[in-house]
Each structure stands twice: as C-alpha cells, then as structure tokens.
Design an enzyme around this catalytic site. Structure first.
Site, PDB file in Angstrom:
ATOM      1  N   TYR A  45       0.797  -1.224   0.000  1.00 57.40           N
ATOM      2  CA  TYR A  45       0.000   0.000   0.000  1.00 57.40           C
ATOM      3  C   TYR A  45       0.831   1.277   0.000  1.00 57.40           C
ATOM      4  O   TYR A  45       0.279   2.363  -0.009  1.00 57.40           O
ATOM      5  CB  TYR A  45      -0.959   0.005   1.194  1.00 57.40           C
ATOM      6  CG  TYR A  45      -2.238  -0.750   0.905  1.00 57.40           C
ATOM      7  CD1 TYR A  45      -2.197  -2.115   0.664  1.00 57.40           C
ATOM      8  CD2 TYR A  45      -3.460  -0.109   0.841  1.00 57.40           C
ATOM      9  CE1 TYR A  45      -3.343  -2.815   0.387  1.00 57.40           C
ATOM     10  CE2 TYR A  45      -4.614  -0.804   0.566  1.00 57.40           C
ATOM     11  CZ  TYR A  45      -4.548  -2.159   0.335  1.00 57.40           C
ATOM     12  OH  TYR A  45      -5.686  -2.838   0.052  1.00 57.40           O
TER      13      TYR A  45
ATOM     14  N   LYS B  86       3.455 -14.573   4.648  1.00 59.56           N
ATOM     15  CA  LYS B  86       3.821 -15.417   3.503  1.00 59.56           C
ATOM     16  C   LYS B  86       5.348 -15.502   3.472  1.00 59.56           C
ATOM     17  O   LYS B  86       5.990 -15.277   2.444  1.00 59.56           O
ATOM     18  CB  LYS B  86       3.260 -14.798   2.204  1.00 59.56           C
ATOM     19  CG  LYS B  86       3.346 -15.682   0.995  1.00 59.56           C
ATOM     20  CD  LYS B  86       2.262 -16.735   0.917  1.00 59.56           C
ATOM     21  CE  LYS B  86       2.549 -17.711  -0.194  1.00 59.56           C
ATOM     22  NZ  LYS B  86       1.564 -18.803  -0.295  1.00 59.56           N
TER      23      LYS B  86
ATOM     24  N   ASP C 109      -2.463 -18.180   2.816  1.00 53.68           N
ATOM     25  CA  ASP C 109      -3.423 -18.990   2.049  1.00 53.68           C
ATOM     26  C   ASP C 109      -4.079 -20.040   2.938  1.00 53.68           C
ATOM     27  O   ASP C 109      -5.296 -20.279   2.849  1.00 53.68           O
ATOM     28  CB  ASP C 109      -2.788 -19.586   0.791  1.00 53.68           C
ATOM     29  CG  ASP C 109      -1.345 -19.999   0.969  1.00 53.68           C
ATOM     30  OD1 ASP C 109      -0.758 -19.683   2.022  1.00 53.68           O
ATOM     31  OD2 ASP C 109      -0.789 -20.642   0.064  1.00 53.68           O
TER      32      ASP C 109
ATOM     33  N   ASP D 286      -6.444  -6.458   4.374  1.00 54.48           N
ATOM     34  CA  ASP D 286      -7.563  -5.904   3.611  1.00 54.48           C
ATOM     35  C   ASP D 286      -8.422  -7.034   3.056  1.00 54.48           C
ATOM     36  O   ASP D 286      -9.650  -7.057   3.215  1.00 54.48           O
ATOM     37  CB  ASP D 286      -7.001  -5.036   2.471  1.00 54.48           C
ATOM     38  CG  ASP D 286      -8.093  -4.315   1.709  1.00 54.48           C
ATOM     39  OD1 ASP D 286      -9.183  -4.112   2.269  1.00 54.48           O
ATOM     40  OD2 ASP D 286      -7.850  -3.957   0.547  1.00 54.48           O
TER      41      ASP D 286
ATOM     42  N   ASP E  63     -12.327  -8.633   4.551  1.00 51.85           N
ATOM     43  CA  ASP E  63     -13.564  -8.728   3.758  1.00 51.85           C
ATOM     44  C   ASP E  63     -14.113 -10.159   3.810  1.00 51.85           C
ATOM     45  O   ASP E  63     -15.331 -10.363   3.892  1.00 51.85           O
ATOM     46  CB  ASP E  63     -13.319  -8.330   2.296  1.00 51.85           C
ATOM     47  CG  ASP E  63     -13.466  -6.829   2.059  1.00 51.85           C
ATOM     48  OD1 ASP E  63     -13.134  -6.048   2.971  1.00 51.85           O
ATOM     49  OD2 ASP E  63     -13.906  -6.444   0.964  1.00 51.85           O
TER      50      ASP E  63
END
Ligand code: NAI
Ligand code: MG
Length: 331
Positions: free
Chosen positions: A124, A169, A202, A226, A230
């Site tokens: 970002y 990750k 994941d 982010d 959601d």
C-alpha cells in the site's frame, strides 16, 4: 463535550453516516458534530480529494466518523485515494476490523474475531512503475512499524481470549513478510499470557472459512489484512455489517469496511449497520464503553426481529432500519 468530525464522502457514505449520527444522538451524550468533505466528488469539484480544511477539522476533533470514498480503477492525474492519504498523513497505523456473529440469515454462528491490519506499509505504499509490458510494485516493511502493530494486536488479545494468529507469507517473501513475522514473534515474548502462533496467508484463508470460531485476534500486513477482513465480514453476514477503526497515536478515523457501493447508492436502501457499529467503536475509543455495548445490543435486537435491509433479504429502507435501532436503544 465530544467534538466529532463527520465525513460522509461518496455514494452510500452520504446515507449511512447520517444514520450513524442519529444513533449517536440517541445516546444523549454531549456531542458537537462538524461536517467535512473528502472523496471523489470533492476531487471533481475542487481538484483535491482531501482539502486542507478537512485535515484541520479531523485534527481539531476528538474522533472522526467517515463513510466511504470512491476511487477510480484507473489512475487519474492529480487524484489520490482519500482514506489512504488520511491514514498516511495522520499516521493511523492500526486498522481494527472486528467480525462477530450476528443474528442474521446466512451468518456463521459462534464467530468473534478481530483483524488488526498494519495500515501504512506493505504494497500500500503504492510505489508502482510500468515499463511497457512490465509493471513493478514495491512492498515496504519496517521493524518499527511491525513492532507498533504487534503491540496493538497483543494488547487487544490480552483484553479478549488471549490468542493471536500472525498471518504472513514468509515462505515465499522471507525478507518482507519474514521481517514482519519475526518482529511480531519477538514482541510477543513480552506478552507470555498471549498464545501467539503463525499461519501462512493462504492456509489462513481456508481455516477462516472452515474453522472461524478458532480465531481470536489476527495480525497481518496491509494487503493480506484488507482481503482477509472482507472474507471475515462475508462469514458473519456481509459488508453491510462490518465496522472498522483506523487508530494512530494522536488521531482516529472510524469507517465502515465497505466502500461507496455505487450499485445501490442514492436509493436509501444501504444497510447502515456497519456505520452504526463503527460509531459504537468510536464511543468505545472515547471511553464510553457502556454506550458502545448498548448500541451493539440494540443492533442485534433489530437484526433478530427485523426490519432488515435488502442485503439481508428484507425490504426496509436505511431510515426505517435506523428508526428501529434508535427505538431499541431507548428500551
Ligand atoms: P463496496 O463495498 O462499495 O460494494 C461491494 C458490494 O457490497 C456491492 O454490491 C454493494 O452494494 C454491497 N454493499 C457494500 N456496503 C453495503 C451496505 N452498507 N449495504 C448494502 N450493501 C452493501 O465495494 P466496491 O464495489 O468494490 O467499491 C465501490 C467503490 O468504493 C470503489 O470506488 C472503491 O474504490 C470504493 N471503496 C472505498 C473504500 C473506503 O472508502 N474505505 C473501501 C472499499 C471500496
Ligand atoms: Mg477493503
């Protein structure tokens, strides 16, 4: 007297922020509201998505409640995303996104978790470059920013069920997300009562869908936070129910997780629950915890009995739903 800055912004922000304001007024607490503008419509009118006066109003207020800001999918010369600008400018480094089961159709039961998303770094930083058919984006992770977000997440875990999942990750990106993971784990040594464990992003996505009750607090880098927040919102009834807080050392901006929803904007049918629960988070931040809990209960009472907005299968307007919450608050 609490001075609250309201920034309705674009699309359904113009509908859900006034709804949340009515609920805040329903508490009878001493508020003074000031309204400021930001977002795409502001950019089209003034050539900037965040006028200087808006920044000053936010700084002068005890807390800010924002709606949503539209961003074009293609880059537009001179335009920057309002919320990303405000997060950076005010150093609102912690994005708190709770996801809790509510009595709604298609909501997963037994879930009560909190995403703590690092809000200033990662991809970002939006440092993108394009060379013909090749495009490159930088992701920035620093120890200092990872330490401060780790502290927020661990403190939240201490106040909750004392479990913290660190999502990363590091198997593919050992330098960037690896630095984040390593730093959070180091800070966690100072919080021995919190059970701190790591999950690759994941695998975390699968576990969130299959076993969401097992999570308490989650902490991760900006983009993963982010996306996963959601997903978490989807598990418990959708974006119409998901609140959030952007916290810094000096300032705070509260906003629903959802965007400006151009597909339903202007029709008075948006679900104001996310904005109302966001206002409850704002009250908690101001130290009005009892009122925050009362709003939470009033929302659940209306979600259980109806009327419901269209996203939850009902046909109530934003206003009718808000009327019901204000009435339940007075009970
Ligand atoms: P969105 O959250 O605006 O909408 C996604 C879907 O959820 C739409 O079908 C919408 O109708 C529905 N929805 C969202 N909130 C709802 C509510 N309160 N009640 C009922 N239904 C609701 O996300 P989308 O469509 O990807 O983005 C639209 C615009 O919003 C874009 O310009 C985007 O950049 C911006 N956006 C802004 C955010 C912010 O200000 N923090 C966050 C996300 C998107
Ligand atoms: Mg988002």
């Amino acid at each position: 007297m609490y001075e609250i800055c309201l920034i309705p912004g674009d699309g359904i922000g113009q509908e859900v922020v006034p709804a949340a304001r009515r609920v805040l007024e329903g508490t009878g607490l001493p508020f003074e509201f000031v309204t400021a503008e930001a977002g795409w419509a502001t950019f089209e009118r003034l050539g900037t998505s965040v006028p200087a006066g808006t920044l000053e109003r936010i700084k002068a207020s005890h807390a800010t409640l924002a709606g949503a800001f539209t961003s074009p999918k293609k880059s537009v010369p001179g335009h920057f995303g309002a919320i990303r600008y405000l997060r950076r400018e005010l150093d609102l480094f912690a994005n708190l996104r709770p996801a809790k089961s509510r009595p709604v159709p298609k909501g997963f039961p037994g879930v009560d978790m909190l995403m703590v998303r690092e809000n200033t770094q990662g991809l970002y930083v939006a440092q993108e470059r394009r060379y013909d058919d090749v495009a490159i984006a930088d992701a920035v992770i620093t120890r200092q920013a990872s330490v401060r977000i780790a502290k927020v997440a661990l403190e939240q875990a201490q106040m909750r069920r004392r479990k913290l999942a660190v999502i990363h990750k590091a198997n593919v990106l050992p330098l960037t997300t690896g630095l984040f993971l390593e730093t959070v784990m180091e800070v966690a040594r100072d919080y021995p009562e919190v059970e701190c464990y790591d999950i690759i992003v994941d695998a975390a996505a699968t576990k969130l869908v299959r076993d969401p009750e097992s999570f308490d607090v989650l902490v991760t880098t900006n983009l993963f936070g982010d996306i996963l927040s959601d997903l978490m919102a989807g598990l418990v009834g959708g974006l119409g129910l998901a609140p959030s807080a952007n916290l810094g050392a000096q300032h705070a901006i509260f906003e629903p997780v959802h965007g400006s929803a151009p597909d339903i904007a202007g029709r008075g049918v948006a679900n104001p629950t996310a904005a109302i629960l966001t206002a409850a988070m704002l009250l908690e931040y101001l130290g009005e915890r009892a009122w925050a809990e009362r709003i939470d209960r009033a929302v659940d009472a209306v979600l259980a009995s109806g009327p419901l907005t269209a996203d939850l299968g009902g046909d109530a307007s934003t206003e009718a739903f808000t009327d019901a919450v204000v009435a339940a608050l007075a009970d």
